[in-house]
Design an enzyme around this catalytic site. Sequence first.
Site, PDB file in Angstrom:
ATOM      1  N   ARG A  18       0.830  -1.217   0.000  1.00 54.99           N
ATOM      2  CA  ARG A  18       0.000   0.000   0.000  1.00 54.99           C
ATOM      3  C   ARG A  18       0.853   1.251   0.000  1.00 54.99           C
ATOM      4  O   ARG A  18       0.555   2.222  -0.718  1.00 54.99           O
ATOM      5  CB  ARG A  18      -0.943   0.042   1.206  1.00 54.99           C
ATOM      6  CG  ARG A  18      -2.081  -0.956   1.135  1.00 54.99           C
ATOM      7  CD  ARG A  18      -2.924  -0.889   2.379  1.00 54.99           C
ATOM      8  NE  ARG A  18      -2.088  -1.171   3.544  1.00 54.99           N
ATOM      9  CZ  ARG A  18      -2.299  -0.682   4.749  1.00 54.99           C
ATOM     10  NH1 ARG A  18      -3.305   0.124   4.986  1.00 54.99           N
ATOM     11  NH2 ARG A  18      -1.503  -1.000   5.748  1.00 54.99           N
ATOM     12  N   ASN A  36      -6.130  -2.345   2.181  1.00 58.20           N
ATOM     13  CA  ASN A  36      -6.135  -3.798   2.275  1.00 58.20           C
ATOM     14  C   ASN A  36      -7.570  -4.283   2.298  1.00 58.20           C
ATOM     15  O   ASN A  36      -8.456  -3.606   2.836  1.00 58.20           O
ATOM     16  CB  ASN A  36      -5.436  -4.273   3.555  1.00 58.20           C
ATOM     17  CG  ASN A  36      -3.935  -4.255   3.438  1.00 58.20           C
ATOM     18  OD1 ASN A  36      -3.369  -4.281   2.359  1.00 58.20           O
ATOM     19  ND2 ASN A  36      -3.259  -4.205   4.576  1.00 58.20           N
TER      20      ASN A  36
END
Length: 90
Positions: A18, A36
Amino acid sequence: MPVIKLNISGQVQGVGYRYWFAEQAQQLGLKGYVKNLSIGGVEAVIAGTDSQLQEMITRSWQGPACANVQAVIQEHLESDLDAQDFRILR
């Protein structure tokens, strides 16, 4: 401005994906978010020009060194993304 959603699967959680994705998106000047998924994988919604989006899709396959991307599924969204910058969601 075109908006797409990417579902990225493989070894992409717990490896800094990320943060890496956000850095790439910011370099390209994209707006949106990355997060996520509870079922594994990562979801990103990004807005930008067609060439910016294509470049981010290409980069999505790389990820950071510890990542192992197995699939990047894209979906074009009809709605306008109300985002001023790029964020990492928890």
